[in-house]
Design an enzyme around this catalytic site. Structure first.
Site, PDB file in Angstrom:
ATOM      1  N   GLN A 101       0.847  -1.199   0.000  1.00  0.00           N
ATOM      2  CA  GLN A 101       0.000   0.000   0.000  1.00  0.00           C
ATOM      3  C   GLN A 101       0.880   1.245   0.000  1.00  0.00           C
ATOM      4  O   GLN A 101       0.413   2.346  -0.165  1.00  0.00           O
ATOM      5  CB  GLN A 101      -0.864   0.050   1.270  1.00  0.00           C
ATOM      6  CG  GLN A 101      -1.970  -0.964   1.277  1.00  0.00           C
ATOM      7  CD  GLN A 101      -2.743  -0.939   2.576  1.00  0.00           C
ATOM      8  OE1 GLN A 101      -3.955  -1.113   2.566  1.00  0.00           O
ATOM      9  NE2 GLN A 101      -2.080  -0.716   3.685  1.00  0.00           N
ATOM     10  N   HIS A 133      -1.212   1.324  -4.360  1.00  0.00           N
ATOM     11  CA  HIS A 133      -1.660   2.722  -4.288  1.00  0.00           C
ATOM     12  C   HIS A 133      -0.799   3.639  -5.141  1.00  0.00           C
ATOM     13  O   HIS A 133      -0.875   4.859  -5.020  1.00  0.00           O
ATOM     14  CB  HIS A 133      -1.638   3.209  -2.828  1.00  0.00           C
ATOM     15  CG  HIS A 133      -2.713   2.580  -1.993  1.00  0.00           C
ATOM     16  ND1 HIS A 133      -2.859   2.838  -0.672  1.00  0.00           N
ATOM     17  CD2 HIS A 133      -3.669   1.671  -2.289  1.00  0.00           C
ATOM     18  CE1 HIS A 133      -3.885   2.128  -0.188  1.00  0.00           C
ATOM     19  NE2 HIS A 133      -4.379   1.411  -1.146  1.00  0.00           N
ATOM     20  N   CYS A 166       1.089  19.773 -17.566  1.00  0.00           N
ATOM     21  CA  CYS A 166       1.813  18.957 -18.566  1.00  0.00           C
ATOM     22  C   CYS A 166       1.994  19.778 -19.846  1.00  0.00           C
ATOM     23  O   CYS A 166       1.294  20.782 -20.050  1.00  0.00           O
ATOM     24  CB  CYS A 166       0.945  17.720 -18.829  1.00  0.00           C
ATOM     25  SG  CYS A 166       1.511  16.645 -20.132  1.00  0.00           S
ATOM     26  N   CYS A 168       0.884  19.087 -22.531  1.00  0.00           N
ATOM     27  CA  CYS A 168      -0.390  19.061 -23.284  1.00  0.00           C
ATOM     28  C   CYS A 168      -1.393  20.034 -22.680  1.00  0.00           C
ATOM     29  O   CYS A 168      -2.507  20.193 -23.184  1.00  0.00           O
ATOM     30  CB  CYS A 168      -0.968  17.627 -23.278  1.00  0.00           C
ATOM     31  SG  CYS A 168      -1.791  17.202 -21.724  1.00  0.00           S
ATOM     32  N   ASN A 231       3.075  -7.145  13.006  1.00  0.00           N
ATOM     33  CA  ASN A 231       2.583  -5.782  13.191  1.00  0.00           C
ATOM     34  C   ASN A 231       2.608  -5.410  14.666  1.00  0.00           C
ATOM     35  O   ASN A 231       2.187  -6.216  15.505  1.00  0.00           O
ATOM     36  CB  ASN A 231       1.137  -5.662  12.661  1.00  0.00           C
ATOM     37  CG  ASN A 231       0.791  -4.219  12.345  1.00  0.00           C
ATOM     38  OD1 ASN A 231       1.443  -3.583  11.508  1.00  0.00           O
ATOM     39  ND2 ASN A 231      -0.206  -3.678  13.034  1.00  0.00           N
ATOM     40  N   VAL A 249       9.267  -4.747  12.628  1.00  0.00           N
ATOM     41  CA  VAL A 249       9.589  -5.382  11.338  1.00  0.00           C
ATOM     42  C   VAL A 249      11.093  -5.557  11.139  1.00  0.00           C
ATOM     43  O   VAL A 249      11.546  -6.524  10.524  1.00  0.00           O
ATOM     44  CB  VAL A 249       9.003  -4.579  10.155  1.00  0.00           C
ATOM     45  CG1 VAL A 249       7.505  -4.704  10.076  1.00  0.00           C
ATOM     46  CG2 VAL A 249       9.427  -3.117  10.199  1.00  0.00           C
TER      47      VAL A 249
HETATM   48  N1  APR Z   1       7.176  -2.669  13.120  1.00  0.00           N
HETATM   49  C1  APR Z   1       5.977  -3.325  13.021  1.00  0.00           C
HETATM   50  N2  APR Z   1       4.781  -2.678  12.871  1.00  0.00           N
HETATM   51  C2  APR Z   1       4.812  -1.318  12.854  1.00  0.00           C
HETATM   52  C3  APR Z   1       6.018  -0.582  12.973  1.00  0.00           C
HETATM   53  C4  APR Z   1       7.229  -1.326  13.112  1.00  0.00           C
HETATM   54  N3  APR Z   1       8.423  -0.691  13.221  1.00  0.00           N
HETATM   55  N4  APR Z   1       5.706   0.749  12.946  1.00  0.00           N
HETATM   56  C5  APR Z   1       4.364   0.831  12.808  1.00  0.00           C
HETATM   57  N5  APR Z   1       3.829  -0.399  12.768  1.00  0.00           N
HETATM   58  C6  APR Z   1       2.400  -0.752  12.556  1.00  0.00           C
HETATM   59  C7  APR Z   1       1.451   0.068  13.383  1.00  0.00           C
HETATM   60  O1  APR Z   1       1.165  -0.615  14.610  1.00  0.00           O
HETATM   61  C8  APR Z   1       0.214   0.147  12.471  1.00  0.00           C
HETATM   62  O2  APR Z   1      -0.745  -0.846  12.803  1.00  0.00           O
HETATM   63  O3  APR Z   1       2.133  -0.426  11.213  1.00  0.00           O
HETATM   64  C9  APR Z   1       0.745  -0.133  11.068  1.00  0.00           C
HETATM   65  C10 APR Z   1       0.598   1.067  10.133  1.00  0.00           C
HETATM   66  O4  APR Z   1      -0.779   1.280   9.944  1.00  0.00           O
HETATM   67  P1  APR Z   1      -1.260   2.563   9.104  1.00  0.00           P
HETATM   68  O5  APR Z   1      -0.520   3.761   9.570  1.00  0.00           O
HETATM   69  O6  APR Z   1      -2.757   2.531   9.121  1.00  0.00           O
HETATM   70  O7  APR Z   1      -0.738   2.275   7.629  1.00  0.00           O
HETATM   71  P2  APR Z   1      -1.438   1.399   6.521  1.00  0.00           P
HETATM   72  O8  APR Z   1      -2.072   0.169   7.071  1.00  0.00           O
HETATM   73  O9  APR Z   1      -0.423   1.195   5.453  1.00  0.00           O
HETATM   74  O10 APR Z   1      -2.567   2.416   5.967  1.00  0.00           O
HETATM   75  C11 APR Z   1      -3.266   1.998   4.835  1.00  0.00           C
HETATM   76  O11 APR Z   1      -4.325   4.129   4.618  1.00  0.00           O
HETATM   77  O12 APR Z   1      -4.442   6.412   4.509  1.00  0.00           O
HETATM   78  C12 APR Z   1      -4.324   5.277   3.760  1.00  0.00           C
HETATM   79  O13 APR Z   1      -3.323   5.257   1.631  1.00  0.00           O
HETATM   80  C13 APR Z   1      -3.023   5.255   3.000  1.00  0.00           C
HETATM   81  O14 APR Z   1      -1.804   3.302   2.274  1.00  0.00           O
HETATM   82  C14 APR Z   1      -2.394   3.933   3.414  1.00  0.00           C
HETATM   83  C15 APR Z   1      -3.562   3.154   3.945  1.00  0.00           C
END
Ligand code: APR
Length: 262
Positions: A101, A133, A166, A168, A231, A249
């Site tokens: 994403q 995305h 652009c 265009c 996560n 991670v």
């Molecule tokens: N290690 C493991 N997990 C982590 C770490 C880390 N170092 N840092 C953050 N996280 C987890 C957080 O606990 C959280 O649940 O990553 C997750 C990030 O969640 P979001 O911020 O909601 O990101 P995401 O799931 O990618 O959001 C989806 O929402 O706004 C839209 O387009 C945007 O692509 C994005 C989408």
């Protein structure tokens, strides 16, 4: 045997392993996540960047987007050990595809870094990276559809060309899926078929709240895949995961890769 060891066993026995990543995998690289205490949406209103606003008020959209771009993608970010572990798993033939994403382009950079890498059996490969995305490093013309490197266009906007246009005459947009925009059908179909084909589906660094991407883990599980979630925070899909690792991670993925390569 701990969670990651069990997951590594499943991956070793799997034909097709697919990883799905969110902002959490790039957080250790300094890219802000969207939700949580210092999330981007605590500082910006999602509506400022909706497709409807670009159509209604392109100059205002771009004035705000320049601020967001500086905050999110100032170009200083590097892939971290988690991106590199996934890229190496791809090179080693243990990971078929990365569905992300994220629009920061860091998986592509990590894959490039291992692109010429050879494993000891000479297998040189790379995981398919599918940017669900889009990519914030690029822009696309809303008229002719031409894609361009975003940096010079963001500079032009920062210097007052609002909106940047652009050759265009059309207005550029960041080459990402904006709120209110549909994901390209072909992209989501490909993501869904990869989830269905997977024997192991890893959901990494995502709160799994944004559809349609968030339905991929359940789709994978429905066709028999083992779902593993890495996560820090809980997610609404924890209940369907065989393994949930509440780990950072940058600890979990290098360790998982080493366990798989054992
Ligand atoms: N290690 C493991 N997990 C982590 C770490 C880390 N170092 N840092 C953050 N996280 C987890 C957080 O606990 C959280 O649940 O990553 C997750 C990030 O969640 P979001 O911020 O909601 O990101 P995401 O799931 O990618 O959001 C989806 O929402 O706004 C839209 O387009 C945007 O692509 C994005 C989408």
């Amino acid at each position: 045997m701990d969670d990651l060891e069990r997951l590594a066993d499943e991956i070793r026995d799997a034909e097709t392993v697919v990883a799905f990543t969110g902002a959490g995998i790039s957080a250790p690289s300094g890219v802000p996540t969207f939700r949580g205490d210092d999330g981007v949406w605590e500082r910006f209103d999602e509506g400022q960047f909706a497709y409807g606003r670009l159509q209604r008020d392109p100059a205002g959209f771009w004035a705000d987007r320049v601020d967001l771009q500086r905050e999110l993608f100032d170009g200083e970010f590097e892939p971290n050990a988690a991106h590199e572990a996934l890229a190496a798993m791809g090179r080693d033939g243990d990971l078929e595809a990365i569905l992300t994403q994220n629009t920061d382009g860091l998986h592509g950079e990590a894959a490039e870094a291992v692109r010429d890498g050879e494993t000891d059996d000479g297998h040189a490969g790379e995981p398919t990276v599918l940017e669900l995305h889009g990519n914030s490093q690029r822009v696309r013309c809303t008229d002719c559809g031409k894609r361009r490197n975003g940096e010079p266009i963001f500079e032009r906007a920062a210097e007052g060309e609002l909106p940047p246009t652009c050759d265009c005459g059309g207005v550029f947009k960041p080459d990402v899926v904006l709120f209110g925009e549909q994901l390209p059908g072909a992209v989501i179909q490909r993501a869904r078929s990869l989830a269905r084909e997977s024997d192991v589906f890893l959901a990494i660094g995502s709160s799994l709240v944004v559809e349609p991407a968030a339905s991929l883990p359940r789709l994978a599980a429905s066709t028999g895949a083992t779902v593993g979630i890495v996560n820090l925070g809980s997610t609404p899909r924890d209940d369907i995961a065989a393994v949930v690792s509440r780990a950072d991670v940058t600890d979990a993925l290098p360790r998982l890769r080493a366990l798989v390569a054992e």
